[in-house]
Design an enzyme around this catalytic site. Structure first.
Site, mmCIF file in Angstrom:
data_model
loop_
_atom_site.group_PDB
_atom_site.id
_atom_site.type_symbol
_atom_site.label_atom_id
_atom_site.label_comp_id
_atom_site.label_asym_id
_atom_site.label_seq_id
_atom_site.Cartn_x
_atom_site.Cartn_y
_atom_site.Cartn_z
ATOM 1 N N ASP A 18 -4.549 -17.888 -52.041
ATOM 2 C CA ASP A 18 -3.825 -18.733 -52.991
ATOM 3 C C ASP A 18 -3.639 -18.003 -54.322
ATOM 4 O O ASP A 18 -4.584 -17.426 -54.859
ATOM 5 C CB ASP A 18 -4.621 -20.019 -53.247
ATOM 6 N N ASP A 39 -0.212 -18.731 -50.283
ATOM 7 C CA ASP A 39 0.404 -19.765 -51.119
ATOM 8 C C ASP A 39 0.654 -19.213 -52.503
ATOM 9 O O ASP A 39 -0.266 -18.710 -53.144
ATOM 10 C CB ASP A 39 -0.554 -20.970 -51.258
ATOM 11 N N ASP A 52 -6.572 -18.869 -46.046
ATOM 12 C CA ASP A 52 -5.324 -18.380 -46.637
ATOM 13 C C ASP A 52 -5.660 -17.692 -47.958
ATOM 14 O O ASP A 52 -6.831 -17.585 -48.318
ATOM 15 C CB ASP A 52 -4.347 -19.545 -46.866
HETATM 16 P P1 UTP Z 1 -7.135 -24.404 -49.855
HETATM 17 O O1 UTP Z 1 -6.727 -25.424 -48.854
HETATM 18 O O2 UTP Z 1 -6.521 -23.068 -49.731
HETATM 19 O O3 UTP Z 1 -8.713 -24.343 -49.850
HETATM 20 O O4 UTP Z 1 -6.800 -25.021 -51.251
HETATM 21 P P2 UTP Z 1 -9.708 -23.170 -50.162
HETATM 22 O O5 UTP Z 1 -10.777 -23.760 -50.964
HETATM 23 O O6 UTP Z 1 -8.996 -21.994 -50.733
HETATM 24 O O7 UTP Z 1 -10.315 -22.860 -48.757
HETATM 25 P P3 UTP Z 1 -9.896 -21.732 -47.715
HETATM 26 O O8 UTP Z 1 -10.878 -20.654 -47.944
HETATM 27 O O9 UTP Z 1 -8.506 -21.293 -47.995
HETATM 28 O O10 UTP Z 1 -10.054 -22.369 -46.384
HETATM 29 C C1 UTP Z 1 -7.218 -24.449 -52.469
HETATM 30 C C2 UTP Z 1 -7.137 -25.440 -53.555
HETATM 31 O O11 UTP Z 1 -5.806 -25.790 -53.819
HETATM 32 C C3 UTP Z 1 -5.664 -27.180 -53.877
HETATM 33 C C4 UTP Z 1 -6.787 -27.745 -53.056
HETATM 34 O O12 UTP Z 1 -7.169 -28.981 -53.548
HETATM 35 C C5 UTP Z 1 -7.862 -26.728 -53.200
HETATM 36 O O13 UTP Z 1 -8.683 -27.107 -54.267
HETATM 37 N N1 UTP Z 1 -4.390 -27.587 -53.309
HETATM 38 C C6 UTP Z 1 -4.045 -27.189 -52.069
HETATM 39 C C7 UTP Z 1 -3.557 -28.378 -54.021
HETATM 40 O O14 UTP Z 1 -3.868 -28.737 -55.169
HETATM 41 N N2 UTP Z 1 -2.378 -28.795 -53.479
HETATM 42 C C8 UTP Z 1 -2.024 -28.434 -52.241
HETATM 43 O O15 UTP Z 1 -0.944 -28.831 -51.786
HETATM 44 C C9 UTP Z 1 -2.875 -27.596 -51.523
HETATM 45 MN MN MN Z 2 -7.282 -21.114 -49.814
#
Ligand code: UTP
Ligand code: MN
Length: 531
Positions: A333, A455, A331
């Site tokens: 973020d 997100d 995704d």
């Molecule tokens: P992600 O699940 O998007 O992981 O969460 P990522 O490292 O970007 O991996 P990919 O590439 O998308 O697969 C990103 C960060 O946001 C935090 C997670 O702990 C992670 O460090 N996070 C995610 C939150 O703090 N709360 C949430 O509800 C979701």
């Molecule tokens: Mn991510």
């Protein structure tokens, strides 16, 4: 500066006779070969005997080690031991070109009456194992104390452990999942591939189970447990079903118990899906295809445009894996803030409205900020839930060929032409593959857009550094930061704040660097948080 004489000429262990201090001796038959016999483990008398023998055969043997030595001969020493000895004698300046040879080369040369060719069996084994061991010993136990880049030298092992972690997490065995994740993270931090179990001695976080898996792979190239997990119907079904956006392990487990193992069975079952799950099913293929950095950049432009249109001066930061330097992700973020505290209030609905009106959203669900310092108290260290205003969305991203000029301007038009386009493609391709009905109306190959999970999180500037640290990941890195804070510092870290339990107060921070400093940790940049 070491005095020249002491630097250049050092004596063997003990007992050099002193009679031949320069070690020079002439004439010799083989001027290119300057030998030095190491007394260590050989003993003084044997060394004296062998030296004498060599000289009578016309070899040049030096009594003392110096830079002119070309061959160091030892008996029952490893290359490592000899190097250590040399380093200790030469203050780390030991020449690297010198041959480190076993006594067998010397005795064969004596027999031949000339220096024989150096074969592999004559060379002291430079043990990579030992080299790695030196580094391995210095791996600290918390992932947040380590620098973990994307350069993973142990992909096979970490993939195997990650798969077992995933299986545990999907089976609601979080403790086991974390154990495998920690073990994988330790291997990711190693500077070289693991080739022998002995290299793992002294490493943290490697439990019996993980060690067994590693051993299997090192010895047999595969782990039966990993392979059978991968092949198991349950694991496969859990993967497929949780691959639907909005479906977690509990829902998937319930469906599996109802005999639902794949998307086709799910659609036939008539199971009730919520709005997220419906969108997830509809865009299943797209959302299970990795997002590229180029796509993330294109979305960044769109989000930036949305944010500054509704609140000039507001800032957008790409977080998650892409901030850590990953080239793909599941995704995209974003963290959004405004330099003036309070100005960010009410921002999310406006951004979402802008995106929606431009046709960029296929799905969105916004949750309100529910964090209040006074009311909620310090962030719970065991939870990674945060309470920012957050939008879980699915973007409709124009494909690369369609992007180009200016992404955000022509969207309404694009939307219509996309609809027309896909409609006509469908007419021409009524039998398009796939288990899913939606695929019949949207053949992916002909679509001009794809769905991407995005997100959005809004943070007040006072919490921004904590939010940035919390959303940059990796998940294990975050978990370890919180564990470190709790266990080692009696502090509670969340994506909102850092609370010092001993001082009973919040510790403020305006940057990630300050948070690491509060925690007594060396600053680790995002690109080295890939634990
Ligand atoms: P992600 O699940 O998007 O992981 O969460 P990522 O490292 O970007 O991996 P990919 O590439 O998308 O697969 C990103 C960060 O946001 C935090 C997670 O702990 C992670 O460090 N996070 C995610 C939150 O703090 N709360 C949430 O509800 C979701
Ligand atoms: Mn991510």
């Amino acid at each position: 500066m070491v005095p020249l004489k002491r630097r250049k000429v050092v004596s063997s262990d003990t007992g050099s006779t002193g009679s031949d201090c320069s070690g020079d001796q002439a004439p010799t038959k083989f001027p290119q070969v300057v030998l030095f016999l190491l007394e260590r483990k050989m003993g003084a008398s044997r060394r004296a005997f062998l030296s004498q023998l060599g000289r009578t055969k016309g070899f040049h043997l030096q009594e003392l080690f110096s830079e002119s030595v070309t061959h160091v001969i030892s008996e029952n020493n490893s290359a490592d031991e000899v190097r250590t000895w040399l380093d200790s004698q030469t203050r780390g300046e030991s020449p690297t070109a010198v041959h480190l040879l076993d006594i067998s080369w010397y005795t064969e040369s004596m027999r031949a009456g000339r220096p024989v060719e150096i074969l592999d069996r004559h060379k002291l084994q430079e043990q990579q194992i030992n080299e790695a061991e030196v580094v391995l010993f210095s791996v600290p136990s918390y992932a947040c104390q380590r620098r973990t880049t994307l350069d993973n030298h142990n992909v096979t092992l970490t993939d195997a452990l990650s798969l077992l972690a995933e299986n545990a997490e999907l089976s609601d065995e979080d403790g086991r999942g974390v154990a495998f994740r920690r073990a994988a993270a330790v291997l990711k931090a190693l500077p070289a591939p693991v080739t022998a179990m002995s290299q793992l001695t002294g490493l943290p976080c490697l439990g019996d189970h993980s060690l067994r898996v590693i051993k299997d792979i090192l010895e047999n190239e595969a782990s039966d447990e990993v392979e059978s997990t991968k092949q198991s119907d349950r694991f496969k079904a859990l993967k497929v079903l949780t691959g639907i956006f909005g479906v977690g392990s509990k829902t998937a487990d319930r469906w599996i118990r109802d005999g639902i193992h794949n998307l086709h069975q799910l659609q036939e079952s008539g199971a009730t899906l919520n709005r997220a799950q419906q969108a997830g099913l509809e865009h299943y293929d797209d959302l299970n295809q990795q997002v590229t950095k180029a796509e993330a950049d294109a979305i960044t432009e769109i989000v930036q445009e949305a944010v500054v249109s509704v609140l000039p001066g507001a800032q957008v930061v790409l977080t998650g894996g892409f901030r850590r330097g990953k080239q793909t992700g599941h995704d995209v973020d974003f963290l959004i803030t405004h330099p003036e505290e309070g100005r960010e209030v009410g921002l999310m609905p406006k951004v979402v409205f802008w995106l929606e009106s431009q046709g960029f959203l296929l799905y969105q669900k916004t949750t309100r900020n529910s964090y209040l310092e006074v009311k909620d108290g310090p962030g719970r260290p065991s939870s990674n839930m945060d309470r920012f205003e957050r939008c879980l969305s699915i973007f409709k991203l124009a494909k690369k060929e369609e992007r180009g000029i200016k992404v955000a301007v022509n969207t309404v038009k694009t939307r219509d032409s996309v609809r027309d386009h896909t409609q006509s493609e469908t007419d021409q391709n009524p039998q398009s593959h796939s288990y899913e009905r939606h695929e019949l109306t949207n053949p992916p190959a002909h679509r001009r857009w794809r769905a991407v999970r995005v997100d959005l999180v809004v943070s007040p500037i006072s919490q921004f550094a904590f939010a940035l640290l919390g959303w940059t990941g990796s998940k294990l890195f975050e978990r370890e930061l919180r564990r470190w804070a709790g266990h080692e510092k009696a502090m509670s870290l969340s994506s909102h704040a850092l609370y010092d339990n001993k001082q009973s107060r919040y510790l403020r921070a305006a940057s990630e660097e300050e948070i690491f400093a509060h925690l007594g940790l060396e600053y680790i940049p995002p690109s080295e948080r890939n634990a």
